[in-house]
Design a protein around this motif. Sequence first.
Motif, short mmCIF file in Angstrom:
data_model
loop_
_atom_site.label_atom_id
_atom_site.label_comp_id
_atom_site.label_asym_id
_atom_site.label_seq_id
_atom_site.Cartn_x
_atom_site.Cartn_y
_atom_site.Cartn_z
N TYR A 46 -3.06 2.19 13.18
CA TYR A 46 -4.15 1.70 12.34
C TYR A 46 -3.68 1.48 10.91
O TYR A 46 -2.71 2.09 10.46
N CYS A 47 -4.43 0.62 10.21
CA CYS A 47 -4.13 0.31 8.81
C CYS A 47 -5.24 0.86 7.93
O CYS A 47 -6.42 0.55 8.13
N MET A 75 -2.36 4.32 8.24
CA MET A 75 -1.33 4.47 7.22
C MET A 75 -1.56 3.42 6.14
O MET A 75 -2.25 2.42 6.39
N PRO A 76 -1.00 3.60 4.94
CA PRO A 76 -1.14 2.58 3.90
C PRO A 76 -0.66 1.22 4.41
O PRO A 76 0.25 1.14 5.24
N GLU A 77 -1.26 0.16 3.87
CA GLU A 77 -0.96 -1.17 4.41
C GLU A 77 0.52 -1.50 4.33
O GLU A 77 1.07 -2.13 5.25
N LEU A 111 -0.20 -10.43 5.80
CA LEU A 111 0.16 -9.02 5.69
C LEU A 111 1.56 -8.86 5.08
O LEU A 111 1.76 -8.06 4.15
N PHE A 112 2.52 -9.61 5.59
CA PHE A 112 3.89 -9.52 5.07
C PHE A 112 3.95 -9.99 3.61
O PHE A 112 4.67 -9.42 2.79
N TRP A 113 3.19 -11.02 3.29
CA TRP A 113 3.16 -11.56 1.93
C TRP A 113 2.67 -10.50 0.94
O TRP A 113 3.30 -10.27 -0.09
N LEU A 424 0.39 -3.77 -5.10
CA LEU A 424 0.97 -2.86 -4.11
C LEU A 424 1.06 -1.45 -4.67
O LEU A 424 0.69 -0.47 -4.01
N ARG A 425 1.51 -1.34 -5.91
CA ARG A 425 1.58 -0.03 -6.56
C ARG A 425 0.19 0.55 -6.78
O ARG A 425 -0.05 1.75 -6.56
#
Length: 512
Positions: A46-47, A75-77, A111-113, A424-425
């Motif tokens: 899960y995200c 977990m964190p994305e 998601l990857f971006w 992200l941070r």
Amino acid sequence: MTQSTTFYWYDYETFGLDTLRDRPAQFAGMRTTLQFEPVAEADVFYCRPSMEYLPGVMACVLTGITPQTAAEKGMPEVDFAKRVFKELNTPATISVGYNSIGFDDKVNRALFWRSLLDVYSHVWRNGCSRWDLYPFVLAVWALRPEGVEWPKVRGTDPDKPERQTFKLEKLTAANGIEHSHAHDASSDVSATVALARFLAEKKQRLWQWALNNRTKTKVAEALDTRRPCLWVDPRAGQERGFLRFVMPVARNPDNQNEYFVWDCREDPDQLTSLSPEVIARRAFAPAFMREEGEEPLALRRLRINECPFVCADLRVASSSVCERFGIDLRQVVDFGEKLTRLHGMIEGPVLQAWQIFEEQNKARFESEGPKDPETALYDGFVSEADRARAQGLLNLDFETIAEQVHDGRLYFDDERLNELLFRLRARCAPQTLNDAEREKWLAECRKRLTQQGAATTTLEKYFEEIDSVRDRYETLLNEGSITEERYEAIEKTLSDLWDWGDQAAEYAQVEG
């Protein structure tokens, strides 16, 4: 393909249908041999959603996954993204799902971006590639339907006849394939593998042909024969058997993976009398930009890198197929020959039409103001230098990253990536933000929750939707259309969603 090539079957459950702005909730994957034998334990994880994100209400009702569930189990994305990335980038992997190119792979890219991972490597590097079972299912139904049960459903209009349905849960039920929990990623993956095995056994030659001819090289070879090719296009519609018979008119000058093709079930002569402006409206622009009464042209965009089912041998459309869908193959061939004769007159106006459409698009987007970096994925490729910088982040912890950002040692040439790294941070390591960054992030969260268009919804509309859905299901309960047990489960989901909205407002310090 080599002996080490494997399928990685996967599926997402998401908190909404906007692949750029909504977030994944659950991921499931299963690696098998090309003969469908499992080679590892199935993956399910899960995200954890970030606190400023508001999920789609109906998405949560359908899946039963609330943001609280994902937060507890997930977990964190960024960690979620790295885990998916690792599986899809395992050498010689064919990543495949059910409508995966139409939906799930778009979720991958977004998601990857957001996580500063390579967006495209999983479709080409180290022998990796992709496929999609859904168009193959349509091809079997249209071209070789014998031996498979094809379920039908009736729509909301009782006067209209039943229609075929290609929903995974309906197909599996009709053919005796176990599929215990639709809208659960793990169950959907198991059902997809079982359906693929079933179809591969029933239609061995068609399966092997489709698998071997899914690459962009093979598709380009078919199109470059300069004769009509059969294309199974989900957008062509059920009445037409999802079939088009296409020939290239031009190649997109901005994207060599895209052809502009003409459907030779229609007379190409009409293109000779149309201006580039009209072609742009009727071929490339969305429906709302067409003038009243204007019909779309049979000019389509075919992307050879999206594994389309394209066959240069028209014998695949048997006489029974042609009779079933009203196809006149002789006319298709004649219109193809006419297109060849007219090509010199048509190609230029079509390319001009594309440029007109692109300029209109650019002007429209510029008038809307700067695009959010998270949705600017397709606004230009990342340079090799920035790609290397992003790759270097994989070996650093957030404290080290923050230290290098603050003293000016870590930055990207592409401003989109600098903003993505900041977010992200903020989401995954808020303790690394300085005072100015904390204020900036708080302002961003407030904007997302209160300003229309900044995110998929606002707090106000989110709460309104919860009330609306609650009223709708209360009516269904009173009508006897759903059970008390189902209603109570939905009510629990809606209550959790309301609590999540309150927590998001508190997190972003939104008043009222």
